[in-house]
Design an enzyme around this catalytic site. Structure first.
Site, PDB file in Angstrom:
ATOM      1  N   MET A 189     -14.381  -3.739 -11.307  1.00 39.71           N
ATOM      2  CA  MET A 189     -14.395  -2.222 -11.427  1.00 39.71           C
ATOM      3  C   MET A 189     -14.858  -1.486 -10.335  1.00 39.71           C
ATOM      4  O   MET A 189     -15.868  -1.374 -10.078  1.00 39.71           O
ATOM      5  CB  MET A 189     -15.280  -1.880 -12.805  1.00 39.71           C
ATOM      6  CG  MET A 189     -15.326  -0.641 -13.065  1.00 39.71           C
ATOM      7  SD  MET A 189     -13.949   0.181 -13.573  1.00 39.71           S
ATOM      8  CE  MET A 189     -13.975   1.820 -13.533  1.00 39.71           C
ATOM      9  N   ASP A 236      11.130   4.536  -5.383  1.00 39.39           N
ATOM     10  CA  ASP A 236      10.720   3.281  -5.158  1.00 39.39           C
ATOM     11  C   ASP A 236      11.548   1.934  -5.288  1.00 39.39           C
ATOM     12  O   ASP A 236      11.204   1.103  -5.768  1.00 39.39           O
ATOM     13  CB  ASP A 236       9.593   3.307  -6.132  1.00 39.39           C
ATOM     14  CG  ASP A 236       8.568   2.106  -6.166  1.00 39.39           C
ATOM     15  OD1 ASP A 236       8.586   1.506  -4.930  1.00 39.39           O
ATOM     16  OD2 ASP A 236       8.100   1.408  -7.083  1.00 39.39           O
ATOM     17  N   ALA A 296       1.855  -5.867 -11.605  1.00 41.75           N
ATOM     18  CA  ALA A 296       2.088  -4.289 -11.548  1.00 41.75           C
ATOM     19  C   ALA A 296       2.523  -4.026 -13.259  1.00 41.75           C
ATOM     20  O   ALA A 296       1.538  -3.220 -13.924  1.00 41.75           O
ATOM     21  CB  ALA A 296       3.027  -3.645 -10.673  1.00 41.75           C
ATOM     22  N   GLY A 352       0.787  -1.304   0.214  1.00 36.55           N
ATOM     23  CA  GLY A 352      -0.047   0.166   0.090  1.00 36.55           C
ATOM     24  C   GLY A 352       0.662   1.334  -0.212  1.00 36.55           C
ATOM     25  O   GLY A 352       0.317   2.390  -0.059  1.00 36.55           O
TER      26      GLY A 352
HETATM   27  N1  PQQ Z   1       3.511  -5.917  -6.794  1.00 35.67           N
HETATM   28  C1  PQQ Z   1       4.073  -6.225  -7.952  1.00 35.67           C
HETATM   29  C2  PQQ Z   1       3.616  -7.349  -8.913  1.00 35.67           C
HETATM   30  O1  PQQ Z   1       2.873  -8.000  -7.966  1.00 35.67           O
HETATM   31  O2  PQQ Z   1       3.748  -7.655 -10.030  1.00 35.67           O
HETATM   32  C3  PQQ Z   1       5.006  -5.395  -8.331  1.00 35.67           C
HETATM   33  C4  PQQ Z   1       5.191  -4.431  -7.279  1.00 35.67           C
HETATM   34  C5  PQQ Z   1       4.431  -4.805  -6.253  1.00 35.67           C
HETATM   35  C6  PQQ Z   1       6.039  -3.335  -7.122  1.00 35.67           C
HETATM   36  O3  PQQ Z   1       6.969  -2.880  -8.068  1.00 35.67           O
HETATM   37  C7  PQQ Z   1       5.920  -2.461  -6.170  1.00 35.67           C
HETATM   38  O4  PQQ Z   1       6.495  -1.516  -5.850  1.00 35.67           O
HETATM   39  C8  PQQ Z   1       4.997  -2.859  -5.041  1.00 35.67           C
HETATM   40  N2  PQQ Z   1       4.777  -2.140  -3.934  1.00 35.67           N
HETATM   41  C9  PQQ Z   1       4.041  -2.192  -3.008  1.00 35.67           C
HETATM   42  C10 PQQ Z   1       4.052  -1.451  -1.866  1.00 35.67           C
HETATM   43  O5  PQQ Z   1       4.773  -0.399  -2.063  1.00 35.67           O
HETATM   44  O6  PQQ Z   1       3.344  -1.638  -0.978  1.00 35.67           O
HETATM   45  C11 PQQ Z   1       3.210  -3.409  -3.101  1.00 35.67           C
HETATM   46  C12 PQQ Z   1       2.914  -4.301  -4.171  1.00 35.67           C
HETATM   47  C13 PQQ Z   1       2.273  -5.553  -4.060  1.00 35.67           C
HETATM   48  O7  PQQ Z   1       1.655  -5.673  -2.891  1.00 35.67           O
HETATM   49  O8  PQQ Z   1       2.174  -6.331  -4.837  1.00 35.67           O
HETATM   50  C14 PQQ Z   1       4.121  -4.258  -5.073  1.00 35.67           C
END
Ligand code: PQQ
Length: 683
Positions: free
Chosen positions: A653, A307, A547, A183
């Site tokens: 959605m 990040d 992501a 989050g």
């Molecule tokens: N989750 C993924 C994915 O599942 O492909 C890639 C990422 C996450 C990231 O690159 C993140 O920076 C990321 N950051 C958070 C966070 O900052 O709390 C959570 C998550 C997540 O829970 O999957 C990702």
């Protein structure tokens, strides 16, 4: 630890004594990284570099949703436990694939609007007859391992107003289940919590960043780390530091290692006045798993502004350092440096660049701190945008690496990424459903030519890394980024799946490609191997998403496949028919006319990227896992406002009624129609 537990507990599936002695039962895959050190190395060698080309399909399992599959399966005594999108759990006969039970925690699909990174789940833990599940909406649940019946369920969230999600797999240590959350892109305070594995009663909670000072510091550790933060934005925004993915454990040292994520905001100037280390952001922290007490930390990116999470895979293993065996912790976080630390003390041993890095010139060997190249990477001091390598997707993201004890190499799913960090000058308030980075939302170019040019930069590699010499031994290039996690075996093999929908095997020692097989979707999860009745199986979870795939849709893998999520399980001489692989055929869309003027469309682009781009793809360039809005059907155009306001929230959605006024929805709608026309012309 072995002597403390009676032999009776050995009979129970997945108990700690069995995980700590995982090599005694190589046919099982008892824990997320197979053993507590999370090596993802299997001693099985029936499948090896001589015969791997004889692998054929033994069976496959089709997930009910053709969505992201990030789970590492667990195998205990012939039963395989895996998860799909929205935290659904499936228990299968590991030999035949026959479904034994399934469990749907019934996550409200609209909750996806509160996540940064797709409705992903990285798998369950199994211990003493129970299966443990971190649920996307913040629950931690225990199921009966033989029936899937719910045993207990707890809400792990401290604040329902903030956008917490759970994507990571729980770990079970000394009778406690441990889970973090995600989050930090929305403004939350990171923490992990331990619960009694039998009852679900909370044992302890460890916060990774300081909270509201008016409420007092929970522990001396919080008082210590608060000194590394400045101003008052950090605690208002939550500070970040989410533990959204990896943890590891060392039974000999009795230390739990957690990987801590980025700060909230990303923008260090807004978050902490551009001052201080901001502990424990972007750090590995060692914790006593029985008490939740802090033991040591190592911060990979002090005052992180890009990040650069350190949530990536943590491996605890023994390496020959200066000629002597030493217990070490290894990590290849997003920031592009591979770290080797002393497992007992956290002392920095060495680091090496495993990816394309411009933000730092190197790591000072005396202090273990990065030498930041301010010219290149400091966007906050003068509020000047900067393009930096790697970008927020990292030189390595969550797909796990593996450590092969025979070759001594670590196999990293490495990638080249970059980002244009454009700071905002003042903080916006945290708003549910809106990413809040303190930066402009990253821009993806709108034309196909520009996308193609950028795609030349975004390349992946399977990197075989020598952690002692801190150098590349060999690498295998891929045309796309975000390839799967790796598995390494005593058969001199490394397995990996790819973004473009193949599963592969390489010789662990020299990287020669020995086997490949097309599969029905992109592969991101870490593969595993196990044995039943003396026959070895290799299992790949296949399901494009996460992501990068959804947010950077067309940059990710343009040709794409028709989404089709499955678990593929191979064995030598397997003869099961392969599911058909359907490539996506790109057709021109038929949009209604654009009625807005250029200025309105520009506003639409901004609103779209801020509110819709994370899931439907920035610049409306979708990879078609979540609906591609350029192809909206006439009846969906007619219902655009009700859809945005929630009539399809049961389908995923999210409702935007509290976030977007009616006229803003219309502006976004016009932008989508325009992008649909652009696309039609480009094809
Ligand atoms: N989750 C993924 C994915 O599942 O492909 C890639 C990422 C996450 C990231 O690159 C993140 O920076 C990321 N950051 C958070 C966070 O900052 O709390 C959570 C998550 C997540 O829970 O999957 C990702």
């Amino acid at each position: 630890i072995l002597t403390m537990l009676s032999s009776a507990s050995l009979a129970a599936p997945g108990t700690g004594v069995r995980i700590a002695a995982a090599d005694k039962e190589p046919g099982n895959w008892l824990a997320h990284g197979r053993n507590y050190g999370e090596e993802r190395y299997s001693p099985l060698d029936q499948v090896n570099d001589d015969n791997v080309d004889k692998l054929g399909l033994a069976w496959n399992f089709k997930y009910p949703l053709d969505r992201v599959v990030e789970a590492t399966p667990i195998v205990v005594d012939g039963v395989l436990y895996t998860t799909g999108a929205y935290s659904m759990v499936f228990a299968l006969d590991a030999k035949t694939g026959e479904p034994l039970w399934e469990y749907d925690p019934k996550v409200w699909r609209g909750y996806q609007g509160r996540g940064c990174c797709d409705a992903a789940n990285r798998g369950v833990a199994v211990w003493n007859g129970k299966v443990y599940l971190g649920v996307y909406d913040g629950r931690l649940e225990a199921l009966d391992a033989s029936t899937g019946e719910l045993q207990w369920s707890v809400n792990t969230l401290i604040d329902a107003e903030r956008n917490y999600t759970i994507s990571g797999a729980p770990r079970v240590v000394n009778g406690k289940v441990i889970i973090g959350n995600g989050g930090a892109e929305f403004g939350v305070r990171g923490y992990i919590t331990a619960y009694d594995a039998e009852t679900g009663k909370q044992a302890w909670r460890f916060f990774t960043v300081p909270g509201d000072p008016a409420k007092g510091d929970e522990t001396e550790t919080i008082t210590m780390i608060r000194k590394t933060w400045h101003g008052d934005q950090y605690w208002k925004q939550g500070g970040g530091g989410t533990v959204w993915d990896h943890m590891a454990y060392d039974p000999e040292l009795n230390l739990l290692y957690i990987g801590v994520g980025n700060g909230s905001f990303w923008n260090y100037g807004l978050r902490s006045e551009g001052k201080g280390d901001n502990l424990f952001v972007s750090s590995i922290v060692a914790i006593n798993p029985d008490t939740g007490d802090y033991v040591w930390h190592y911060q990979t990116t002090p005052g992180d502004a890009w990040d650069y999470t350190a949530t990536q895979h943590i491996i605890v293993a023994t390496l020959p350092i200066d000629g002597k065996p030493r217990r070490v912790v290894m990590q290849a976080p997003k920031n592009g440096f591979f770290y080797v630390l002393d497992a007992a003390s956290g002392k920095f041993i060495s680091a090496g660049k495993f990816g394309e890095v411009t933000w730092a010139k190197g790591i000072d060997p005396e202090t273990g701190r990065p030498i930041v190249d301010r010219e290149v990477a400091d966007y906050w001091t003068n509020n000047e945008p900067k393009t930096v390598f790697p970008g927020s997707q990292g030189a390595h993201n969550w797909p796990p690496m593996s450590f092969n004890r025979d070759t001594g190499l670590v196999y990293i799913p490495q990638q080249v990424t970059m980002e244009y960090y454009a700071p905002l000058e003042s903080p916006d308030a945290v708003q549910t459903g809106v990413p809040n980075l303190g930066l402009e939302i990253p821009v993806v170019p709108e034309t196909l030519d520009a996308i193609d040019e950028l795609a030349q930069v975004y390349r992946g590699n399977l990197v075989a890394w020598d952690p002692v010499r801190q150098e590349v031994r060999w690498k295998q290039p891929y045309e796309h980024i975000h390839n799967s996690g790796t598995l390494s075996t005593a058969g001199n093999l490394v397995f990996q799946g790819t973004a473009d929908g193949r599963v592969m095997a390489y010789a662990a020692d020299d990287g020669e490609r020995l086997w490949q097989q097309p599969v029905s979707s992109g592969v991101v999860a870490g593969p595993i191997t196990y044995a039943v009745d003396d026959e070895q199986y290799v299992a790949f979870n296949v399901g494009w998403g996460g992501a990068f795939p959804i947010t950077f849709g067309m940059l990710a893998y343009r040709a794409g496949v028709v989404p089709d999520s499955r678990l593929y399980v191979f064995k030598l001489g397997g003869k099961a028919p392969l599911p058909p692989v359907q490539r996506r055929e790109i057709q021109p869309p038929s949009p209604p006319p654009v009625t807005a003027d250029a200025e309105t469309l520009a506003e639409g682009a901004d609103l779209y990227n801020r509110h819709c781009g994370v899931c439907h793809g920035l610049s409306a360039l979708s990879s078609n896992i979540i609906p591609d809005l350029r192809y909206l059907a006439p009846e969906k155009h007619a219902e655009f406002l009700p859809i945005v306001y929630g009539i399809r929230s049961h389908k995923g959605m999210p409702p935007f009624g509290n976030i977007l006024e009616q006229d803003k929805v219309e502006v976004i709608h016009q932008y989508i129609i325009k992008r649909s026309h652009d696309w039609r012309e480009e094809l």
